[in-house]
Scaffold this motif. Structure first.
Motif, mmCIF file in Angstrom:
data_model
loop_
_atom_site.group_PDB
_atom_site.id
_atom_site.type_symbol
_atom_site.label_atom_id
_atom_site.label_comp_id
_atom_site.label_asym_id
_atom_site.label_seq_id
_atom_site.Cartn_x
_atom_site.Cartn_y
_atom_site.Cartn_z
ATOM 1 N N GLN A 81 27.156 -18.465 -46.504
ATOM 2 C CA GLN A 81 28.276 -19.391 -46.695
ATOM 3 C C GLN A 81 28.263 -20.518 -45.677
ATOM 4 N N CYS A 82 27.602 -20.301 -44.543
ATOM 5 C CA CYS A 82 27.524 -21.328 -43.505
ATOM 6 C C CYS A 82 26.319 -22.248 -43.677
ATOM 7 N N GLY A 83 25.515 -22.002 -44.700
ATOM 8 C CA GLY A 83 24.362 -22.852 -44.942
ATOM 9 C C GLY A 83 23.046 -22.301 -44.433
ATOM 10 N N HIS A 113 21.958 -25.790 -41.500
ATOM 11 C CA HIS A 113 21.434 -26.673 -42.546
ATOM 12 C C HIS A 113 20.096 -26.118 -43.033
ATOM 13 N N HIS A 114 20.188 -25.191 -43.997
ATOM 14 C CA HIS A 114 19.006 -24.528 -44.541
ATOM 15 C C HIS A 114 18.190 -23.865 -43.429
ATOM 16 N N THR A 115 18.898 -23.296 -42.462
ATOM 17 C CA THR A 115 18.234 -22.663 -41.325
ATOM 18 C C THR A 115 17.776 -21.253 -41.674
ATOM 19 N N PRO A 116 16.476 -20.940 -41.540
ATOM 20 C CA PRO A 116 16.046 -19.556 -41.735
ATOM 21 C C PRO A 116 16.725 -18.655 -40.708
ATOM 22 N N THR A 117 17.334 -17.580 -41.189
ATOM 23 C CA THR A 117 18.178 -16.753 -40.319
ATOM 24 C C THR A 117 17.847 -15.276 -40.469
ATOM 25 N N VAL A 118 17.858 -14.578 -39.348
ATOM 26 C CA VAL A 118 17.687 -13.126 -39.320
ATOM 27 C C VAL A 118 19.030 -12.515 -38.936
ATOM 28 N N CYS A 119 19.502 -11.574 -39.751
ATOM 29 C CA CYS A 119 20.787 -10.910 -39.508
ATOM 30 C C CYS A 119 20.532 -9.523 -38.916
ATOM 31 N N VAL A 120 21.195 -9.210 -37.807
ATOM 32 C CA VAL A 120 20.980 -7.935 -37.128
ATOM 33 C C VAL A 120 22.324 -7.301 -36.775
ATOM 34 N N VAL A 121 22.460 -6.012 -37.071
ATOM 35 C CA VAL A 121 23.638 -5.264 -36.642
ATOM 36 C C VAL A 121 23.189 -4.087 -35.786
ATOM 37 N N VAL A 122 24.041 -3.711 -34.838
ATOM 38 C CA VAL A 122 23.748 -2.592 -33.941
ATOM 39 C C VAL A 122 24.923 -1.624 -34.007
ATOM 40 N N TYR A 123 24.624 -0.369 -34.314
ATOM 41 C CA TYR A 123 25.694 0.617 -34.492
ATOM 42 C C TYR A 123 25.444 1.856 -33.644
ATOM 43 N N LYS A 152 10.336 -24.572 -34.749
ATOM 44 C CA LYS A 152 10.122 -25.255 -33.479
ATOM 45 C C LYS A 152 10.764 -24.499 -32.328
ATOM 46 N N SER A 153 11.841 -23.768 -32.641
ATOM 47 C CA SER A 153 12.524 -22.996 -31.600
ATOM 48 C C SER A 153 13.262 -21.822 -32.230
ATOM 49 N N VAL A 154 13.644 -20.877 -31.381
ATOM 50 C CA VAL A 154 14.387 -19.696 -31.823
ATOM 51 C C VAL A 154 15.717 -19.657 -31.093
ATOM 52 N N LYS A 155 16.796 -19.507 -31.856
ATOM 53 C CA LYS A 155 18.123 -19.364 -31.258
ATOM 54 C C LYS A 155 18.598 -17.921 -31.452
ATOM 55 N N LEU A 156 18.915 -17.260 -30.346
ATOM 56 C CA LEU A 156 19.472 -15.914 -30.395
ATOM 57 C C LEU A 156 20.971 -16.004 -30.156
ATOM 58 N N VAL A 157 21.755 -15.560 -31.122
ATOM 59 C CA VAL A 157 23.214 -15.556 -30.996
ATOM 60 C C VAL A 157 23.680 -14.110 -31.018
ATOM 61 N N TYR A 158 24.406 -13.692 -29.989
ATOM 62 C CA TYR A 158 24.818 -12.289 -29.956
ATOM 63 C C TYR A 158 26.194 -12.109 -29.317
ATOM 64 N N PHE A 159 26.920 -11.153 -29.891
ATOM 65 C CA PHE A 159 28.165 -10.649 -29.311
ATOM 66 C C PHE A 159 27.817 -9.257 -28.809
ATOM 67 N N SER A 160 27.855 -9.051 -27.486
ATOM 68 C CA SER A 160 27.276 -7.820 -26.928
ATOM 69 C C SER A 160 28.033 -7.359 -25.688
ATOM 70 N N PRO A 161 29.222 -6.776 -25.853
ATOM 71 C CA PRO A 161 30.028 -6.358 -24.698
ATOM 72 C C PRO A 161 29.318 -5.378 -23.759
ATOM 73 N N THR A 182 22.823 -25.758 -36.384
ATOM 74 C CA THR A 182 21.391 -25.470 -36.400
ATOM 75 C C THR A 182 20.728 -26.302 -37.495
ATOM 76 N N SER A 183 19.409 -26.431 -37.399
ATOM 77 C CA SER A 183 18.662 -27.218 -38.373
ATOM 78 C C SER A 183 17.609 -26.359 -39.060
ATOM 79 N N GLU A 184 16.970 -26.908 -40.075
ATOM 80 C CA GLU A 184 16.012 -26.144 -40.858
ATOM 81 C C GLU A 184 14.691 -25.914 -40.132
#
Length: 266
Positions: free
Chosen positions: A109-111, A81-91, A4-13, A50-52
Motif C-alpha cells: 500500500q505504500c508503493g 516508489h516501486h522499491t524492492p522490499t523484504v518483509c521480516v518478522v521476529v517472534y 545501489k544501497s540497502v536500507k534496514l528499517v527495524y523496530f527492536s526494543p 525510498t526509490s526503486e
C-alpha cells in the motif's frame, strides 16, 4: 538488477530484530547499508522515502500475531516508489500468525514491491531466567539462516533486469487478521532499591513511558510490555511483579519450549 544501497528499517526494543536484519544484510554484502532504527519515539516523527534503485528491508517484532500497533502509522506513511522490499518478522517461539502477511500488505500500500519475506525467532520479551522462552535466540544457526536468506535475496535481484520481472511472493496468513494488536494496560514492573537512577531504562523505552528523573515512575498506559527496561538494567533492579505478565511468562515457558525454526519465502 542491482540495488545501489540497502536500507534496514527495524523496530527492536530488545535488539533481536536488529540482529536478524544485520545478518540478512551481511548475506547480501552490499557496499552501502543504512540502518534506520525506529524504536525510539523521536525517530518515528519523520516519514521515510525510498526509490526503486534501493533495497528496503523492514523488520518488526510480532505482537499477538500482528504487526505492533505502535508503529502502524509510521509504516503506513512510508513513501516507496516501486522499491524492492523484504518483509521480516521476529517472534518469541509461539506463532507469527498473520504478522508477515500484514507487513507485506502495508508495504504494498505504500508503493513498495515485496520480493521476499522471512520469519525468525527471537528471545521472547517475557522470557526470564526462571521461565526462559527462546533464550539466546537468534542463535548462531539463526544467524547463518539469515545470512543465507540475504544471499538468496541478492541472487533473486541479480536474476532480473527490472523489478517488473519479479512475480509476487506468497506469504502465509489469513485476512481478516486473526490476532488483536491491542496491548495490555498492566502495572507489572517492580523496581528494587538496587536502582541507581542511571537512566538507561528511560533512554531505551520505545514509548517514553519511564520518567528519566525517577525510573520507578512508569506511565502504564504508554507501556507496551516489551520488557526492554528489564532486560537492559545493568543492576538487575527491574523484575516482573506477580500477575498477568508473569503468568504469561510461565505459560509460554510451559507450552512453547520446543524450538521453532526460521523460515523465508523468496
Amino acid at each position: 538488477m542491482k540495488a545501489k544501497s540497502v536500507k534496514l528499517v527495524y523496530f527492536s526494543p530488545t535488539g533481536t530484530t536488529k540482529k536478524v536484519l544485520l545478518s540478512i544484510a551481511n548475506g547480501i554484502t552490499s557496499d552501502r547499508v543504512e540502518c534506520i532504527d525506529i524504536t525510539r519515539p523521536e525517530t518515528r516523527k519523520t516519514p521515510m522515502k525510498t526509490s526503486e534503485d534501493e533495497l528496503l528491508i523492514v523488520g518488526v517484532p510480532v505482537y499477538m500475531g500482528r504487526v505492533p500497533a505502535l508503529i502502524i502509522d509510521w509504516l503506513n506513511a512510508i513513501q516507496a516508489h516501486h522499491t524492492p522490499t523484504v518483509c521480516v518478522v521476529v517472534y518469541g517461539n509461539r506463532v507469527y500468525e498473520d504478522a508477515l502477511l500484514e507487513l507485506k500488505k502495508i508495504i504494498q500500500q505504500c508503493g513498495g514491491i515485496p520480493i521476499a519475506g522471512g520469519a525468525y525467532i527471537g528471545e521472547h520479551s517475557f522470557s526470564t531466567d526462571a521461565t526462559p522462552t527462546a533464550a539466546g535466540r537468534p542463535d548462531i544457526d539463526d544467524i547463518r539462516h539469515a545470512e543465507e536468506f540475504g544471499r538468496k535475496i541478492k541472487e533473486k535481484l541479480q536474476s532480473v533486469t527490472s523489478i517488473s520481472e519479479l512475480s509476487e511472493i506468497e506469504i502465509p496468513g489469513m485476512y481478516p487478521y486473526r490476532g488483536d494488536s491491542t496491548l495490555w494496560t498492566v502495572d507489572f514492573i517492580s523496581v528494587s532499591d538496587k536502582c541507581t537512577q542511571c537512566g538507561i531504562c528511560a533512554e531505551l523505552c520505545p514509548t517514553g513511558a519511564i520518567d528519566p528523573q525517577n525510573s520507578s515512575k512508569i506511565q502504564v498506559e504508554k507501556c507496551i510490555t516489551c520488557c526492554a527496561c528489564i532486560k537492559n538494567c545493568p543492576e538487575h533492579a527491574r523484575t516482573m511483579k506477580p500477575g498477568l505478565v508473569q503468568d504469561a511468562s510461565i505459560r509460554l515457558h510451559t507450552l512453547y519450549s520446543e524450538p521453532k525454526k526460521p523460515e523465508y519465502y523468496v
